[in-house]
Structure formats: C-alpha cells, structure tokens
Design an enzyme around this catalytic site. Structure first.
Site, PDB file in Angstrom:
ATOM      1  N   ASP A 103      -6.822  16.341  57.938  1.00  0.00           N
ATOM      2  CA  ASP A 103      -6.704  15.179  57.054  1.00  0.00           C
ATOM      3  C   ASP A 103      -5.404  14.468  57.417  1.00  0.00           C
ATOM      4  O   ASP A 103      -4.579  15.018  58.157  1.00  0.00           O
ATOM      5  CB  ASP A 103      -6.681  15.629  55.568  1.00  0.00           C
ATOM      6  CG  ASP A 103      -7.201  14.516  54.651  1.00  0.00           C
ATOM      7  OD1 ASP A 103      -6.597  13.429  54.649  1.00  0.00           O
ATOM      8  OD2 ASP A 103      -8.215  14.724  53.966  1.00  0.00           O
ATOM      9  N   TYR A 108     -17.494  -1.930  50.686  1.00  0.00           N
ATOM     10  CA  TYR A 108     -17.866  -0.532  50.953  1.00  0.00           C
ATOM     11  C   TYR A 108     -19.339  -0.444  51.358  1.00  0.00           C
ATOM     12  O   TYR A 108     -19.691   0.192  52.361  1.00  0.00           O
ATOM     13  CB  TYR A 108     -17.600   0.268  49.686  1.00  0.00           C
ATOM     14  CG  TYR A 108     -17.978   1.718  49.718  1.00  0.00           C
ATOM     15  CD1 TYR A 108     -17.336   2.623  50.553  1.00  0.00           C
ATOM     16  CD2 TYR A 108     -18.962   2.212  48.857  1.00  0.00           C
ATOM     17  CE1 TYR A 108     -17.666   3.962  50.539  1.00  0.00           C
ATOM     18  CE2 TYR A 108     -19.289   3.554  48.826  1.00  0.00           C
ATOM     19  CZ  TYR A 108     -18.644   4.428  49.672  1.00  0.00           C
ATOM     20  OH  TYR A 108     -18.975   5.760  49.655  1.00  0.00           O
TER      21      TYR A 108
END
Ligand code: AKB
Length: 316
Positions: A34, A143
């Site tokens: 991450d 999105y």
C-alpha cells in the site's frame, strides 16, 4: 504455489482479503502493499511493503523480484471523494489500472489479475431494480465513468493480449475491520460505529434510499471464488454483477435499534444523495451464481449482529 500481490492492502477490502489469501496460499506467498501503513496483522502476518502502483518502474521491479503470478489491484478513489477532485481521481483510478494491465501483458509469469468494478458503472438511464448484467450504462459520476472505462480496458486486454483479468461490480461493502472512506454506500459502515460511539447518527442519505449491499465476508469469498474459477466457466470477459441485499438507511437503523434501543438517527442528505439516486436499488447477479457459484450467506439481521459485536470489541 502462486505468489500473490495485493495492492491497497490497508484498505477496506485489502485488509480482509490479505488475511484470507494468506490462509489459503500461505503467508509467505501473499505480498501485501500500500502507499501507507496497514493494520498490524497485515504488516506482521507476512510480507508487507510500501508500494505506489502509480510508479510503473517500481511496480515492475517488485513483480519480477518477487515472481508474482496473481495481482489484486484494489487501490482506488471512491465515489464521494472522486466528485471532490475529479481529475485527480480519474488519473489515479485509470493510470493505476493501465500500469497493472501493461505489466500483466509484459510479464509472462503474471497469470491472473483481479480489479474491482462497482455498481457505479450504472447511471440514471439504467433500470434501477434487478439491474441486468447487460444493460444501458451511462454513469454520471467520475468514479462510475472510471469504472466503466476500466471494465472496457480489462475486456480489451483480455481479448487483444490474453491478459486474464477478472472483475466484480461490487455493491456497497459493509465491514468492521477498517472504516470505509469516501464512498456513497459508506453510511452503512459509519452508522454502526456512530451507534456504538455516540448512540446517534446523522445520515447523509435519505431514509428510504435503497442500495445493494454485501457483508465483507461474502465479498471476500466471492472474490477468491471468482479468481479460483476455471476461465472456461466464465461466460463474460468483463465484470460480474454482484447484488447481495437491497437495504435502506431506515432498515439498518431499525436493525440496530433491536440491540441498542436508544439509538437515534437524523437525516441530512448531501451531494452523495444525488450519486445514490443514479445507482441501482437492487442488482441481478444470477450470472455470477450460475457461472462460478456466487453465494450470499449474510442477510441484514445476521450481519448487523456481527457488526455491533465486533465494533464493540474493537472500541473497548
Ligand atoms: C462507493 O460507495 O463509492 C463504493 C462503491 C459502491 O463502489 N462503495
């Protein structure tokens, strides 16, 4: 045994998926990554490294060095946040996917890729109940546009270059481990935390806004099942509809009141109401059930009981 890379391991899906993958494939085979630190069980339970998927050179080095065979690319800017920073969200969502698709095309050892799509691919012109797998798709959010474009790119790389990308149109996901951030369906996570922390919640969607939702264990099981399915069983090369349960804020509130009778809710819809109003209320996921055996195990009642118990333990 395949070596697996999970990108976005600190996130809502990643922080639970890594645990399941490590159980199935062995801890040393699941590389969690991450751009930020992840929960302790992810960082300490197997290999973890800070990795930025936007950096294509770092990405390819990582994949070659660790002999990666499967990639789960979960990093994304969600619907609410994407509306606040449209061009940045588009860049992050699209460039990261393109980096993954390119690397999967170039590195022969990479056999499979998972990339999450969303019910946000649908828009106001889509039938809103029992939304079919194949239907009108005119998303009006950044999105949703990025997810629809992403689906098309996955399909393109599969058909042109044989990259085995698999995808699910996740509904809203409800989980207790990592608090969600930036999504429209996130009220369904916040409401449980606020019920326990404050005994009250101000909801950013109207009480009767129905959205499809899935409890995280069902979403994780579906993801792993899809990735383990034989490619020949998959009748489509883009993302499968995933419906779960269709629920409203009022229904969640009533379920919580069974356990916390004094719990109080008020409604103050914000810009996310407009997003929710363009999404399906329920989704037809019969193709996922037929092709690779998707099964939903948790309904609202069972899920709520677990959410309340686990969050209570966590906040103790
Ligand atoms: C969001 O609300 O943005 C996400 C989604 C439904 O894809 N949870």
């Amino acid at each position: 045994m395949d070596n697996i890379l999970v990108i976005g391991a600190a996130g809502q899906i990643g922080s639970e998926l890594v645990i399941e993958l490590r159980k199935a494939y062995g801890s040393e085979h699941v590389f969690a990554t991450d751009v930020k630190q992840a929960p302790p069980d992810i960082m300490e339970g197997g290999p973890f490294q800070i990795l930025d998927v936007m950096d294509d050179k770092q990405l390819i080095h990582f994949i070659i060095r660790h002999k990666i065979n499967q990639i789960y690319h979960l990093a994304a800017v969600l619907s609410g946040n994407a509306e606040k920073l449209p061009t940045q969200a588009w860049k992050i969502n699209m460039e990261s996917l393109m980096n993954i698709l390119e690397v999967a095309k170039m590195v022969e050892e990479v056999k499979k890729v998972f990339w999450p799509s969303s019910i946000a691919v649908f828009g106001p012109t889509t039938p809103r109940t029992d939304t079919p797998q194949l239907t009108v798709m005119e998303p009006v959010t950044v999105y949703g546009i990025s997810k629809l474009a992403g689906e098309r790119w996955c399909d393109y790389y599969f058909n042109k270059f044989g990259v085995d990308v698999r995808s699910l149109r996740y509904p809203g996901l409800i989980s207790y481990k990592t608090e969600a951030g930036g999504g429209t369906s996130d009220y369904a996570v916040e409401i449980f935390y606020q019920a326990i922390r404050n005994g009250s919640y101000e909801c950013f969607l109207n009480k009767d806004t129905a959205l499809p939702m899935l409890f995280m264990p069902d979403a994780i099981a579906a993801t792993v099942k899809l990735m383990e399915a034989s490619r020949s069983d998959l009748s489509i090369s883009c993302a499968y509809n995933l419906g779960g349960m269709s629920i409203t804020p009022d229904q969640v509130y009533r379920e919580i009141r069974k356990e916390i009778p004094g719990f109080n809710i008020t409604y103050r819809p914000d810009f996310r109401q407009e997003i929710a109003d363009t999404w399906p209320q329920s989704v037809d996921d019969s193709l996922a059930r037929k092709d690779w055996g998707f099964k939903q195990n948790y309904d609202l009642e069972r899920m709520s009981r677990i959410m309340l118990k686990e969050i209570q333990n966590k906040l103790k």
